[in-house]
Design an enzyme around this catalytic site. Structure first.
Site, PDB file in Angstrom:
ATOM      1  N   ASP A 292     -54.004 -42.627  -8.376  1.00  0.00           N
ATOM      2  CA  ASP A 292     -52.756 -41.856  -8.240  1.00  0.00           C
ATOM      3  C   ASP A 292     -53.226 -40.474  -7.785  1.00  0.00           C
ATOM      4  OD1 ASP A 292     -49.684 -42.074  -9.000  1.00  0.00           O
ATOM      5  OD2 ASP A 292     -50.294 -40.111  -9.707  1.00  0.00           O
TER       6      ASP A 292
ATOM      7  N   LYS B 155     -49.740 -46.260 -17.295  1.00  0.00           N
ATOM      8  CA  LYS B 155     -50.187 -45.119 -16.495  1.00  0.00           C
ATOM      9  C   LYS B 155     -51.186 -44.351 -17.336  1.00  0.00           C
ATOM     10  CE  LYS B 155     -49.239 -43.269 -12.450  1.00  0.00           C
ATOM     11  NZ  LYS B 155     -48.686 -43.905 -11.231  1.00  0.00           N
TER      12      LYS B 155
HETATM   13  P1  NDP Z   1     -53.199 -37.576  -3.530  1.00  0.00           P
HETATM   14  O1  NDP Z   1     -53.976 -36.930  -4.611  1.00  0.00           O
HETATM   15  O2  NDP Z   1     -53.908 -38.402  -2.520  1.00  0.00           O
HETATM   16  O3  NDP Z   1     -52.329 -36.496  -2.731  1.00  0.00           O
HETATM   17  C1  NDP Z   1     -51.409 -35.702  -3.420  1.00  0.00           C
HETATM   18  C2  NDP Z   1     -50.774 -34.732  -2.440  1.00  0.00           C
HETATM   19  O4  NDP Z   1     -49.693 -34.075  -3.064  1.00  0.00           O
HETATM   20  C3  NDP Z   1     -51.723 -33.651  -1.994  1.00  0.00           C
HETATM   21  O5  NDP Z   1     -51.357 -33.221  -0.718  1.00  0.00           O
HETATM   22  C4  NDP Z   1     -51.473 -32.568  -3.039  1.00  0.00           C
HETATM   23  O6  NDP Z   1     -51.833 -31.274  -2.615  1.00  0.00           O
HETATM   24  C5  NDP Z   1     -49.987 -32.673  -3.229  1.00  0.00           C
HETATM   25  N1  NDP Z   1     -49.661 -32.260  -4.591  1.00  0.00           N
HETATM   26  C6  NDP Z   1     -50.086 -32.847  -5.733  1.00  0.00           C
HETATM   27  N2  NDP Z   1     -49.626 -32.208  -6.812  1.00  0.00           N
HETATM   28  C7  NDP Z   1     -48.920 -31.181  -6.337  1.00  0.00           C
HETATM   29  C8  NDP Z   1     -48.194 -30.158  -6.957  1.00  0.00           C
HETATM   30  N3  NDP Z   1     -48.112 -30.052  -8.311  1.00  0.00           N
HETATM   31  N4  NDP Z   1     -47.570 -29.279  -6.159  1.00  0.00           N
HETATM   32  C9  NDP Z   1     -47.636 -29.378  -4.796  1.00  0.00           C
HETATM   33  N5  NDP Z   1     -48.325 -30.332  -4.149  1.00  0.00           N
HETATM   34  C10 NDP Z   1     -48.943 -31.214  -4.912  1.00  0.00           C
HETATM   35  O7  NDP Z   1     -52.089 -38.448  -4.286  1.00  0.00           O
HETATM   36  P2  NDP Z   1     -51.204 -39.654  -3.727  1.00  0.00           P
HETATM   37  O8  NDP Z   1     -50.906 -39.461  -2.294  1.00  0.00           O
HETATM   38  O9  NDP Z   1     -51.821 -40.905  -4.188  1.00  0.00           O
HETATM   39  O10 NDP Z   1     -49.867 -39.467  -4.579  1.00  0.00           O
HETATM   40  C11 NDP Z   1     -48.739 -38.740  -4.099  1.00  0.00           C
HETATM   41  C12 NDP Z   1     -47.498 -39.181  -4.855  1.00  0.00           C
HETATM   42  O11 NDP Z   1     -47.282 -40.593  -4.625  1.00  0.00           O
HETATM   43  C13 NDP Z   1     -47.532 -39.035  -6.373  1.00  0.00           C
HETATM   44  O12 NDP Z   1     -46.230 -38.780  -6.842  1.00  0.00           O
HETATM   45  C14 NDP Z   1     -47.981 -40.408  -6.848  1.00  0.00           C
HETATM   46  O13 NDP Z   1     -47.582 -40.667  -8.180  1.00  0.00           O
HETATM   47  C15 NDP Z   1     -47.211 -41.277  -5.869  1.00  0.00           C
HETATM   48  N6  NDP Z   1     -47.673 -42.651  -5.681  1.00  0.00           N
HETATM   49  C16 NDP Z   1     -48.976 -42.924  -5.357  1.00  0.00           C
HETATM   50  C17 NDP Z   1     -49.361 -44.223  -5.152  1.00  0.00           C
HETATM   51  C18 NDP Z   1     -50.749 -44.580  -4.705  1.00  0.00           C
HETATM   52  O14 NDP Z   1     -50.983 -45.767  -4.462  1.00  0.00           O
HETATM   53  N7  NDP Z   1     -51.667 -43.653  -4.567  1.00  0.00           N
HETATM   54  C19 NDP Z   1     -48.426 -45.348  -5.331  1.00  0.00           C
HETATM   55  C20 NDP Z   1     -47.078 -44.940  -5.593  1.00  0.00           C
HETATM   56  C21 NDP Z   1     -46.731 -43.643  -5.781  1.00  0.00           C
HETATM   57  P3  NDP Z   1     -53.181 -30.598  -3.203  1.00  0.00           P
HETATM   58  O15 NDP Z   1     -54.303 -31.331  -2.560  1.00  0.00           O
HETATM   59  O16 NDP Z   1     -53.090 -29.179  -2.832  1.00  0.00           O
HETATM   60  O17 NDP Z   1     -53.137 -30.811  -4.684  1.00  0.00           O
HETATM   61  O1  2IT Z   2     -47.427 -45.007  -8.878  1.00  0.00           O
HETATM   62  C1  2IT Z   2     -47.999 -46.047  -8.503  1.00  0.00           C
HETATM   63  O2  2IT Z   2     -47.373 -47.088  -8.292  1.00  0.00           O
HETATM   64  C2  2IT Z   2     -49.447 -46.003  -8.309  1.00  0.00           C
HETATM   65  N1  2IT Z   2     -50.051 -44.951  -8.476  1.00  0.00           N
HETATM   66  C3  2IT Z   2     -50.191 -47.264  -7.944  1.00  0.00           C
HETATM   67  C4  2IT Z   2     -50.444 -48.107  -9.168  1.00  0.00           C
HETATM   68  C5  2IT Z   2     -51.348 -49.295  -8.937  1.00  0.00           C
HETATM   69  O3  2IT Z   2     -51.670 -49.912  -9.957  1.00  0.00           O
HETATM   70  O4  2IT Z   2     -51.717 -49.606  -7.812  1.00  0.00           O
END
Ligand code: NDP
Ligand code: 2IT
Length: 448
Positions: free
Chosen positions: A162, A122
């Site tokens: 992420d 990561k």
């Molecule tokens: P994005 O940046 O696309 O979206 C994040 C969302 O969460 C936004 O709505 C953001 O609001 C909110 N958010 C982020 N940080 C905070 C915080 N500290 N407090 C409150 N709201 C918050 O990220 P993802 O959708 O990609 O990721 C969301 C979650 O999913 C994370 O935990 C990530 O690790 C996990 N994840 C992502 C994967 C991926 O493929 N993208 C895969 C597996 C897990 P704002 O815009 O106001 O910051």
């Molecule tokens: O938390 C996760 O699994 C991710 N942000 C996606 C990682 C990836 O390599 O696609």
């Protein structure tokens, strides 16, 4: 011999998120260690908690007014026992070594569960993309890659997105890597479709999470149809979680960002979801605007001093899809009181440990992120496979593989949980199944 938690608390004081992630796994795998003395003898836990490599670097960049800024860049290369390091990059002001070590640690077991050859890693930065121009984001990404390129490669370490890293950032990062290395390879996943990306990768985490929820229900003779769902976040994972819930006949009542949340009692339909995608991905606006566009929806600003009212609405399923520790013990109590029967984690570690205990002890079904959100990295693995073959699979093929992978992860969790005396416990099952696969590979490869 000191306890592993004492060791890491002494060695890495203050890394509370990392300690939290390790503690959960250590608790889950105790019965495995008891029946496999070779794991303890070979100091498997001690090896797992120490990253193979941690890279920290300065990221200088210049804003549009000519003012220099200095951020900190990181890559945690946690474990390469079963494949090249793989995991996302997070750009958010809250990023610290502890946050990235917890994410890298969880990624090791998650990636093992996918059944694909992926190690765990990561990375990211405390850079905040919010409010920055495209040019500022590009300059930041180029400076970040000017150091990171030395450490990654398609057979070494393959980052992805992420929080704060989506298609735009992956594009700028890839462009700089290609320029520095003079090679076009699958060094990053989540690429755009016309230059090496995989169909279904943007959708994969959210879709996979809902497939996992559907599997949990199906194994109990039920389905998502007609179920009211609470979703937090409004980014990549939340958007495609909503899309698949709608497709499977559920009703989504909520979405949020860090400023607040919306409650739409009529449900978020496809048209409203399209509005959210444009709002968040193109205009980069705030979720509050949803309530301006759809006046029946109620917007409530975030209040860090109170429990999150999003989790107080009556519903059957909750999908936390924003960030770590967003469901605390009060929120967990509200979920139970509101009639929620199932919590499925789209985000990484969104529920505090005591919250998980409350939910599980109340008899609710609980799917941990490292199982339920593994669809994203799984399709990243499929993107790597397609890049290596220099071809692209059709959408239906990728989605079928994703569905099958989520079904298999669900089965592996239940099998491992049952085998080690925790039937129906997905937390124990995910940790044990991922752990056994990784540590057996480590033992095969000797003391490295
Ligand atoms: P994005 O940046 O696309 O979206 C994040 C969302 O969460 C936004 O709505 C953001 O609001 C909110 N958010 C982020 N940080 C905070 C915080 N500290 N407090 C409150 N709201 C918050 O990220 P993802 O959708 O990609 O990721 C969301 C979650 O999913 C994370 O935990 C990530 O690790 C996990 N994840 C992502 C994967 C991926 O493929 N993208 C895969 C597996 C897990 P704002 O815009 O106001 O910051
Ligand atoms: O938390 C996760 O699994 C991710 N942000 C996606 C990682 C990836 O390599 O696609």
């Amino acid at each position: 011999m000191p306890d592993i938690m004492e060791t890491i608390e002494a060695r890495d004081p203050g890394e509370k998120e990392f300690h939290q992630a390790v503690h959960e796994v250590v608790e889950s795998v105790k019965p495995v260690l008891d029946s496999h003395p070779e794991y303890r003898y070979n100091k498997i836990l001690e090896r797992l908690v120490e990253p193979e490599r941690v890279i920290m670097f300065r990221v200088p960049w210049m804003d549009d007014r000519g003012e220099p800024h200095i951020n900190r860049g990181f890559r945690i290369e946690m474990n390469s026992a079963i494949g090249p390091y793989k995991g996302g990059l997070r750009f958010h002001p809250s990023v610290t070594l502890s946050i990235l070590k917890f994410l890298a640690f969880e990624q090791v077991f998650k990636n093992a569960l996918t059944s694909l050859p992926l190690g765990g890693g990561k990375g990211g930065s405390d850079f905040d993309p919010k409010g920055k121009s495209d040019n500022e984001v590009m300059r930041f990404c180029q400076s970040f890659m000017a150091e990171l390129y030395r450490h990654i490669g398609p057979d070494t370490d393959v980052p992805a997105g992420d929080i704060g890293v989506g298609a735009r950032e992956i594009g700028y990062l890839f462009g700089m890597y290609k320029r520095l290395r003079n090679e076009f390879t699958g060094v990053l996943t989540g690429k755009s479709l016309n230059w090496g990306g995989s169909l279904i990768r943007p959708e994969a985490t959210g879709y996979g999470c809902v497939y996992f929820a559907a599997e949990m229900l199906q194994s109990r003779g039920q389905s998502l149809a007609g179920r009211r769902c609470l979703v937090s976040g409004s980014g990549n994972v939340a958007q495609f979680t909503v899309e698949k819930i709608i497709a499977l006949g559920g009703t989504v009542l909520t979405l949020s960002d860090s400023s607040g949340y919306i409650f739409d009692e009529e449900g978020i339909d496809e048209e409203k979801l399209t509005f959210v995608k444009t709002l968040k991905n193109v205009r980069r606006g705030r979720i509050e605007e949803y309530a301006d566009a759809y006046p029946q929806a109620v917007y409530t600003p975030a209040n860090p001093d109170t429990a999150n009212p999003l989790w107080q609405h009556k519903a059957e399923v909750a999908f936390p899809c924003a960030t770590q520790n967003e469901i605390d013990t009060d929120d967990a109590r509200h979920l139970i009181a509101g009639g929620v029967q199932m919590v499925v984690e789209g985000a990484n570690m969104p529920t505090v440990p005591e919250g998980i205990t409350l939910l599980v002890e109340s008899g609710l079904l609980f799917a941990p992120g490292k199982a339920a959100n593994a669809g994203g990295v799984a399709v990243s693995g499929l993107e790597m496979a397609q890049n290596s073959m220099r071809l692209r699979w059709p959408m239906a093929e990728v989605e079928d593989r994703l569905r099958m992978i989520m079904k298999n992860i669900h089965a592996s969790c239940l099998d491992a949980a049952a085998q080690y005396g925790k039937p129906g416990n997905y937390v124990a099952g995910a940790n044990i199944a991922g752990f056994i696969k990784v540590v057996d590979a480590m033992l095969d490869q000797g003391l490295v």
